[in-house]
Scaffold this motif. Structure first.
Motif, short mmCIF file in Angstrom:
data_model
loop_
_atom_site.label_atom_id
_atom_site.label_comp_id
_atom_site.label_asym_id
_atom_site.label_seq_id
_atom_site.Cartn_x
_atom_site.Cartn_y
_atom_site.Cartn_z
N PRO A 1 4.41 38.95 20.63
CA PRO A 1 4.75 38.10 19.48
C PRO A 1 6.18 37.59 19.52
CG PRO A 1 3.56 40.07 18.78
CD PRO A 1 3.85 40.25 20.23
N THR A 2 7.07 38.38 20.13
CA THR A 2 8.49 38.00 20.16
C THR A 2 8.92 37.44 21.50
OG1 THR A 2 9.06 40.30 20.70
CG2 THR A 2 9.13 39.66 18.37
N ARG B 1 0.97 29.35 26.46
CA ARG B 1 1.13 29.06 27.89
C ARG B 1 2.47 28.34 28.15
NH1 ARG B 1 -3.94 29.73 30.41
NH2 ARG B 1 -5.67 29.77 28.90
N ILE B 2 2.81 27.44 27.24
CA ILE B 2 4.07 26.71 27.37
C ILE B 2 5.26 27.66 27.26
CG2 ILE B 2 5.54 25.04 26.16
CD1 ILE B 2 2.88 23.52 25.49
N ALA B 3 5.13 28.67 26.38
CA ALA B 3 6.21 29.64 26.20
C ALA B 3 6.32 30.60 27.38
CB ALA B 3 6.00 30.42 24.91
N LEU B 4 5.21 30.88 28.04
CA LEU B 4 5.21 31.83 29.17
C LEU B 4 5.81 31.24 30.44
CD1 LEU B 4 1.69 33.49 28.80
CD2 LEU B 4 3.89 34.69 28.79
N ALA B 5 5.81 29.92 30.53
CA ALA B 5 6.26 29.28 31.77
C ALA B 5 7.76 29.46 31.99
CB ALA B 5 5.91 27.79 31.72
N ASP C 1 11.17 28.32 17.96
CA ASP C 1 10.36 28.61 16.79
C ASP C 1 8.97 27.97 16.86
OD1 ASP C 1 12.34 30.12 15.66
OD2 ASP C 1 13.15 28.49 14.43
N ASP C 2 8.84 26.90 17.63
CA ASP C 2 7.54 26.24 17.76
C ASP C 2 6.55 27.09 18.55
OD1 ASP C 2 8.22 23.94 16.33
OD2 ASP C 2 9.14 23.01 18.09
N THR C 3 7.05 28.08 19.27
CA THR C 3 6.17 29.00 19.99
C THR C 3 6.47 30.44 19.57
OG1 THR C 3 7.74 29.09 21.85
CG2 THR C 3 5.97 27.46 21.98
N GLY C 4 6.93 30.59 18.33
CA GLY C 4 7.39 31.87 17.84
C GLY C 4 6.32 32.77 17.26
N LEU D 1 3.30 19.08 19.15
CA LEU D 1 2.09 19.87 19.39
C LEU D 1 2.02 21.03 18.39
CD1 LEU D 1 -0.34 20.12 21.30
CD2 LEU D 1 1.03 21.71 22.67
N ALA D 2 3.16 21.66 18.12
CA ALA D 2 3.17 22.75 17.14
C ALA D 2 2.82 22.23 15.75
CB ALA D 2 4.55 23.41 17.12
#
Length: 529
Positions: free
Chosen positions: A397-398, A339-343, A366-369, A298-299
């Motif tokens: 961002p981090t 959204r995927i990183a927040l879960a 890194d794909d959600t970095g 996806l990234a």
């Protein structure tokens, strides 16, 4: 009084980007790059600059500035090698070919010291590019190692360092006489000394058309006293003497709206390539169960969708329905990654892409970095889709990974501003970061533009917008950067312009293919929520 230049055999100007790229790559793979290799690379840049001056003696183009800057950086690399290797860590980076070299301490013989001639030439280039302060330590170390010390090197260094005494006897050396005259503000004596240096100019290589010593002395005189050369000569281009000085733009100096063209050619876009991109993107946003729903795919699709949007946008001044669809899908994917990183770790996240709900595993890597975060924010601001923007503001961002890039402070400042937090402290840090980015050869983030937005200065914003787009245009007029995927649009700048227009109600007074009118108007492009 006018002095004409001597004649040289000038090589063809074309294909230099490939030639210098091959030279640097070859040197870097052949073994240890010593002061000799860096000096030869510097000479190659100077020869190209001299050849360019035959047809464009004013040397005011972005290409000329880049050639000079990289000649100076390579020459400073030779100085640094002599100063530090093998005892200390140091690095050299050439942004023209996007190649750097880092050196670590190791057990090796002490390198041969630089000759006084090479030292002086490197110093002159540092003066012309205003980079002496960055390399001062290396110049001091190598000056101390010069055989018997060079009076000229000492006199040049004493102009910057008061603890070093200027040689008392200039004798018949016009360079020493020029430096003495500069110190006591004797304009007539200085002009006579520079004229004496120009009378000695000769050589067969193109770089001899730009004699570094009289050029650097003239630059020192301009910086110290505002003096310009008393003689008219293409040996002393105004741009090099003044450091490519430009006058500050003021609103009253311009007739708005200002038109800024996009000189780069359309990016190649073959139907087979488009179809290949689209198939890969569709597979990533609507994977089959056997694919495993990888977030990395996806990234990757996110980057491919943005690349496709930029390529299509390069073929017209405004955007089409197809490009709007590209943009909206890219914004959706960027928001989905956030959204995927927040879960919660270990959970499964439902996201909607192109009207279809897809489930992905929660992922923070890194794909959600930070880089993906910055790009996704820009796309959400351009489309005006608040649903896409919301998770990006919840996630810093981090959130997924740390950020050691030269854009870290800008991302934090942008995050603060969009959340309604006072972003001025973060903007000041981003200013320092942008200056370092330029020193290191990276194209900086639009900090000045964000600063005007934070300060609520509409007139200043338009001036900063014009400057930011001009900088983007000029950056892509150097070497082969016109073919880079980023050439058609600077999405960070476009995003701030759309944000200012949509949320501040400001009038954007720059007209350009870099700012597609349909996006600025917001008609048919923004989802209203």
């Amino acid at each position: 009084m006018r002095i004409e230049r001597h004649q040289v055999a000038t090589p063809a100007l074309d294909d230099f980007s490939d030639r210098i790229g091959r030279q640097v790559h070859s040197d870097s793979r052949a073994g240890l790059m010593t002061a000799t290799e860096w000096q030869l690379i510097s000479d190659a840049f100077l020869d190209q600059l001299g050849a360019l001056s035959v047809t464009s003696p004013e040397l005011s183009s972005p290409e000329a500035r880049a050639l000079l800057r990289n000649a100076a950086e390579a020459a400073a690399g030779a100085v640094s090698f002599a100063a530090y290797y093998p005892r200390e860590r140091f690095s050299v980076f050439l942004d023209y070919v996007n190649i750097g070299m880092s050196y670590d301490p190791e057990a090796a013989d002490t390198p041969t010291p630089l000759t006084a001639h090479r030292w002086v030439n490197a110093f002159c280039l540092a003066v012309l590019t205003d980079t002496f302060d960055r390399h001062a330590e290396a110049f001091i170390f190598t000056w101390q190692a010069l055989a018997s010390s060079s009076d000229l090197a000492t006199a040049l260094l004493s102009h910057f360092l008061t603890r070093i005494d200027t040689p008392s006897n200039a004798g018949d050396d016009p360079a020493l006489r020029a430096l003495h005259a500069l110190a006591i503000r004797d304009r007539a004596a200085f002009d006579a000394a520079v004229l004496g240096l120009l009378d000695r100019t000769d050589g067969t290589r193109p770089r001899t058309l730009l004699p570094l010593l009289p050029l650097a002395l003239s630059a020192l005189a301009h910086r110290a006293h505002g003096w310009l050369p008393a003689v008219e000569s293409d040996y002393l281009p105004h741009s090099l003497v003044t450091g490519f000085a430009t006058t500050e733009r003021l609103p009253e100096d311009l007739t708005w709206p200002v038109r800024l063209d996009r000189p780069t050619p359309p990016l190649p876009l073959h139907p087979d390539s488009e179809a290949h991109y689209e198939r890969g993107i569709r597979r990533a946003i609507a994977p089959e169960p056997d694919d495993g729903y990888p977030v990395s795919s996806l990234a990757h699709a996110f980057g491919q969708q943005v690349r496709l949007f930029r390529a299509r946008a390069s073929h017209a001044d405004d955007i089409t329905d197809t490009q709007l669809a590209d943009l909206r899908l890219a914004s959706e994917i960027g928001s989905a990654l956030s959204r995927i990183a927040l879960a919660d770790p270990g959970s499964i996240v439902a996201v909607t892409l192109a009207g279809r709900t897809v489930h992905f595993p929660a992922t923070r890597d890194d794909d959600t970095g930070p880089g993906h975060w910055q790009l996704a924010v820009s796309l959400a601001l351009i489309t005006g889709n608040q649903d896409d923007l919301a998770p990006l503001l919840l996630a810093s961002p981090t959130h997924s990974t740390g950020d050691r890039s030269v854009y870290a402070a800008y991302r934090l400042a942008l995050h603060d501003h969009l959340r309604g937090i006072d972003a001025r402290p973060a903007v000041e840090k981003a200013r320092l970061e942008a200056a370092r980015a330029q020193e290191w050869g990276f194209f900086p983030a639009p900090v000045a533009l964000l600063s005007q937005l934070v300060d609520g200065d509409e007139a200043g914003f338009n001036l900063a917008l014009l400057d930011a787009l001009t900088a983007h245009r000029d950056h892509h007029r150097v070497a082969d950067r016109a073919t880079e995927p980023t050439a058609p649009l600077n999405l960070d700048v476009l995003a701030l312009a759309c944000h200012a227009r949509r949320h501040r109600g400001w009038t954007v007074r720059v007209e350009s293919p870099y700012l597609p009118a349909r996006l600025l108007r917001g008609h048919d492009s923004a989802h209203r929520h």
